[in-house]
Scaffold this active site. Structure first.
Site, PDB file in Angstrom:
ATOM      1  N   CYS A 103       0.802  -1.213   0.000  1.00 32.87           N
ATOM      2  CA  CYS A 103       0.000   0.000   0.000  1.00 32.87           C
ATOM      3  C   CYS A 103       0.845   1.278   0.000  1.00 32.87           C
ATOM      4  O   CYS A 103       0.467   2.266  -0.605  1.00 32.87           O
ATOM      5  CB  CYS A 103      -0.981  -0.003   1.156  1.00 32.87           C
TER       6      CYS A 103
ATOM      7  N   HIS B  73      -1.875   0.768   7.262  1.00 34.44           N
ATOM      8  CA  HIS B  73      -2.255   1.042   5.884  1.00 34.44           C
ATOM      9  C   HIS B  73      -1.811   2.451   5.534  1.00 34.44           C
ATOM     10  O   HIS B  73      -1.554   3.279   6.423  1.00 34.44           O
ATOM     11  CB  HIS B  73      -3.786   0.909   5.763  1.00 34.44           C
TER      12      HIS B  73
ATOM     13  N   ASP C 264      -8.266   5.854  -1.896  1.00 36.08           N
ATOM     14  CA  ASP C 264      -7.386   4.739  -1.533  1.00 36.08           C
ATOM     15  C   ASP C 264      -6.999   3.989  -2.791  1.00 36.08           C
ATOM     16  O   ASP C 264      -7.768   3.179  -3.311  1.00 36.08           O
ATOM     17  CB  ASP C 264      -8.097   3.803  -0.556  1.00 36.08           C
TER      18      ASP C 264
END
Lengths: 305, 643
Positions: free
Chosen positions: B397, B441, B457
């Site tokens: 991520c 994250h 995201d």
């Protein structure tokens, strides 16, 4: 009835000089229907004690000398083929007697030892499928040389447990020894001894032992002794329930010998060394003490409740 | 001192010191281990203990060693190390019972130091077992005639009796503000999020199962896709690492059109940083904290103890619709690297009619090209964004968030990286969510005129499963995926640990007051607490005392024995006490030889006593006669006169 018991003790003391305690303990053992193990050096009067008791009590006596080549059949007996009647006939071994002296039991192999010990436990023997009851009363006095002597098979703990008591004769004191040396030959006297009791009378006495009263207070005391041996760090393991029962029946017999109909703590203390010395083992750090010290400490460690 | 006892003492010291082995300096652990082995060997072989000068030498050398290692002898680390070393050394001069007592007290003190490092349930259980061993050794020291087994029984009874007292003290002892065990300046090993992010930093974190915080929602929980827990917001990029940077000015954030309010409470594990995690966007918080211009919630002090706080957040919002110009400029800064990525961004900019279209174009690009979501991406070089976009196309991520923000800024759209946690594991036994380090994250926020800051995201474009069901769903092969029963076991254990945290470790002044109020104590003051503590402890002790006294009275001697003991006391006064193991007859016999004048009387009494106590028939008449005779028996003075 106790008159004849007194006579027995009196007569035995005439021959075995300076050992009244051992005589009483042996009688106690007999009255409590137990068997006796005498452990001591050769020549201190073990055999004499057995012979005197057998004679005085009017019991049929047999002596078995244990050697390393003794077989079970030598103790129990064998069936031999009879040519004229053309059948096997059982020839009973020396075990079929009322008092057995098993001399130097630790010199025989374990196989021969166990033949005797099983007979002691069951009060009967089974040979070639036939069970034969041993005569009553049946009393075994086994003698044992101290373990450090050459050529001995030490009795294992489980078999030691079959004996109600283990006692030691010990050397006689100076006075007794003088009497022994200056007096007549003991073997000669023994042959002249007359029975002071009949075996039926002995059986009645054995019955009476069971009727000696035991109070709850005394049971408390016995249990305190057992508990102490189990909790104390001095012993490798505590006394078993069987040892407790042995202690109780021996104490009863001792009370009867003392002409009392109830057991008191002194009776327990009197028989305790004999009953427990072969059942207790000190842990290694205390091993330097003898078993006498160990049992005396046990008596002193437990308060009478 | 017997061998078994010495071994027990060695075991005690081993159990007390073993948990420290991990954090002591290696040479101290090795030295203590050697000393223990040496002492065991000396006991085993029966050799004498080392000479005093040798012990002095070891003590002085190793203490200096500790001073050199820590530069001090004070503070948690140095003093615990010193304590453990000296305790172990004390074993080497174990000669008298006094040394053993000192050692046992030292052990009792030393086990407490374990709580300075860990306060978990296994630690507590282990230390309880250690306490059992210490006390058993102590009981054995006091009563050497008893084996260890009954000693252990005595210890268990003692500890069981202590439990009610301990409970009363725990509940009622007035608490000072602050944690039970934490020291204020404790440097906790910081695990968890950092205020900078470079390729690989989050994927490393995602391997950790450690709990970051636990959340319980007051009402219905939000959807998983909405559970974005905001941590550090990163503005500055040097081509490789994102940092939070320094804001030149600060301005309060402005939120408008707030909707979808949600209430929850968070129990945060200590991480030694100031940020408090909350769902976007937080509105109210129950502890004192600041809301920064980029919507982070910052505590006034580093969180170095477990902290519980209640928050209200709004899931629907418009944030900073009118962002300050310097902020916009800050969100457009770029380092002079990655020419190809810039080119691509310029191209999208030219082809799109507005900002939102650019965002969509980038997400579509991520979705359509062969990008791979993985925990172990290949390394990236100087132009990290170019390398990632055109060469490796594999990342976690942080790669996607970083690249996305870079592309946005290259396309003249203000953007920033947000790190934090996403999702969490639902514990249905305890009805709360567990957020672990593995839920760490990184995502992006872009500022669109008319909408304010909007969360994007990019990971969701590549691996939607990560956001909808968590990491293990997105990376079934890479992440450890335990079987269901193990998962259940873990959740149940976590429920217990959570209760322990809340009620035992987190039992602070507020909890104490709340609990006592619920018990019915009105307006709690510390005076009242001390009072009820004294009364409670007194009651417990009285209860045990009563129980034991009754036990004693149950074995009260009967009247025959009482009379007999009275006679024994009378005789003890003339110097003839009865030994505890001595029977009546033997006693009488002994007295008769010393004092012939009273021999007959004593013998008669002893015979009567034996008959009454151990005999069969005990009729009233003989009993009364016996008691009368004892009473009549001349007491101390008159016996001495007559002799």
């Amino acid at each position: 009835m106790n008159l004849s018991l007194n006579n027995v003790i009196h007569q035995a003391e005439q021959i075995i000089l300076g050992k009244p305690q051992q005589i009483r303990l042996a009688l106690t053992c007999l009255l409590a229907r137990g068997h006796l193990l005498i452990e001591d050096l050769p020549g201190v009067g073990k055999t004499t004690l057995a012979q005197v008791l057998a004679r005085t009590l009017g019991l049929k006596f047999q002596r078995i000398q244990f050697t390393s080549d003794l077989l079970p059949a030598d103790i129990l007996g064998v069936s031999v083929f009879q040519r004229d009647s053309a059948e096997f006939k059982f020839h009973p071994g020396p075990i079929f007697a009322q008092m057995i002296l098993a001399d130097e039991i630790n010199r025989a192999t374990p196989k021969a030892q166990s033949a005797l010990l099983e007979a002691m436990e069951e009060q009967q023997v089974t040979i070639e499928g036939v069970t034969r009851v041993l005569p009553a009363p049946f009393f075994v006095i086994a003698t044992q040389n101290p373990a450090h002597q050459v050529g001995t098979f030490l009795l294992p703990e489980s078999q030691l447990d079959r004996f109600l008591m283990r006692i030691q004769m010990g050397y006689p004191d100076a006075l007794a020894e003088r009497g022994l040396l200056s007096g007549v030959d003991r073997r000669e006297i023994i042959t002249r001894l007359s029975p002071q009791m009949e075996s039926a009378e002995l059986l009645v006495l054995q019955q009476l032992v069971r009727k000696v009263f035991v109070s709850p207070a005394l049971l408390d005391y016995i249990q305190a002794i057992l508990r102490h041996t189990r909790e104390s760090a001095r012993y490798t393991h505590g006394l078993s329930p069987r040892a407790g029962l042995a202690l109780l029946s021996a104490a009863r017999a001792w009370a009867l010998l003392d002409e009392r109909n109830a057991v008191i703590p002194e009776d327990v203390q009197a028989v305790l060394p004999g009953v427990t010395s072969h059942r207790l083992q000190a842990v290694s750090e205390y091993q330097k003490h003898s078993s006498n010290t160990l049992t005396r400490e046990l008596i002193e460690a437990v308060a009478i409740p | 001192m017997s061998k078994p006892f010495t071994y027990a003492l060695l075991l005690t010291i081993l159990m007390v010191t073993a948990p420290h082995a991990g954090h002591l300096p290696l040479w101290v652990s090795a030295l203590c281990g050697t000393l223990l082995l040496w002492r065991s060997y000396l006991t085993y072989s029966g050799n004498p203990l080392p000479k005093r000068w040798l012990l002095m030498l070891i003590t002085i050398t190793s203490s200096s060693g500790i001073f050199i290692s820590f530069n001090t002898l004070f503070g948690r680390e140095a003093s615990v190390t010193l304590l453990i070393l000296l305790t172990t050394l004390k074993l080497m001069e174990l000669r008298t019972a006094r040394d053993a007592i000192v050692l046992i007290y030292l052990a009792c003190f030393t086990i407490i130091t374990n709580f300075l490092y860990s306060q978990s349930i296994p630690t507590a259980l282990y230390l309880f077992a250690t306490l059992m061993v210490i006390l058993t050794t102590w009981v054995r020291l006091q009563t050497p005639s008893i084996t260890f087994k009954p000693c252990a029984r005595i210890t268990s009874i003692l500890l069981l009796q202590a439990i009610p007292l301990a409970l009363i003290l725990f509940i009622l002892f007035p608490r000072v503000q602050g944690p039970l065990w934490g020291l204020p300046q404790d440097a906790f090993a910081s695990s968890g999020l950092d205020d900078k992010m470079s390729p690989g930093s989050l994927s490393r974190l995602s391997l950790s199962d450690e709990v970051a915080f636990r959340v319980s929602y007051t009402g219905d929980p939000p959807r998983r896709e909405q559970m974005y827990w905001r941590g550090p917001v990163l503005w500055d990029f040097d081509g490789r690492t994102w940092t939070s940077g320094k804001a030149a000015q600060t301005a309060a954030p402005q939120f408008t059109e707030l909707e979808q309010a949600i209430d929850y409470s968070v129990t945060l594990e200590p991480h030694n940083k100031t940020w408090l995690f909350a769902l976007d966007l937080p509105d109210r918080i129950s502890v004192s904290a600041n809301l920064t211009h980029d919507f982070q919630v910052l505590s006034k002090e580093p969180v170095n103890t477990r902290l519980r706080y209640d928050v209200r957040s709004h899931l629907g919002y418009h944030a900073n619709l009118h962002e300050a110009e310097w902020q916009i400029q800050r969100a457009l800064q770029l380092p002079p690297f990655n020419p190809r990525a810039r080119q691509l961004a310029e191209k999208w900019r030219a082809n799109s009619e507005n900002d939102a279209a650019v965002v969509q174009a980038v997400l579509t690009y991520f979705h359509q090209q062969d990008f791979l979501y993985t925990l172990e991406p290949p390394p990236l070089y100087a132009n990290s964004v170019d390398d990632f976009l055109f060469e490796t196309k594999q990342g976690f991520c942080e790669h996607y968030a970083s690249t996305f923000v870079f592309l946005m800024r290259a396309a003249h759209i203000p953007a920033r990286v947000v790190t934090g946690y996403q999702g969490g594991e639902f514990n249905d036994t305890g009805n709360y969510y567990i957020v672990r380090q593995s839920d760490a994250h990184a995502w992006a926020e872009v500022w669109l005129s008319g909408q304010g800051w909007v969360r994007i995201d990019p990971t969701a474009a590549i691996a939607p499963a990560r956001v909808q069901s968590g990491l293990s769903a997105a990376l079934p092969l890479m992440a450890r995926n335990p079987p269901q029963w193990m998962r259940n076991l873990r959740l149940n254990w976590d429920t217990i640990a959570n209760q322990w945290n809340q009620w035992v470790l987190g039992y602070n002044t507020e909890r104490q007051f709340a609990f006592l109020t619920r018990l019915g104590i009105e307006s709690v003051t510390w005076q009242k607490m001390v009072m009820s503590m004294a009364v409670g402890a007194g009651l417990v002790i009285a209860l045990f005392a009563l129980f034991m006294l009754r036990h004693m009275f149950a074995h009260r001697p009967d009247k025959i024995q009482t009379a007999w003991l009275k006679l024994c006391r009378k005789l003890a006064k003339i110097g003839l006490p009865r030994a505890a193991h001595e029977g009546a007859q033997d006693y009488a016999q002994r007295i008769a030889t010393v004092r012939p004048d009273i021999a007959d009387a004593i013998r008669d009494l002893a015979t009567r006593y034996s008959a009454l106590r151990y005999g069969m028939g005990q009729d009233e008449q003989t009993q009364r006669e016996f008691i009368r005779l004892i009473k009549k028996f001349p007491s101390f003075r008159r016996i001495t006169e007559s002799s």
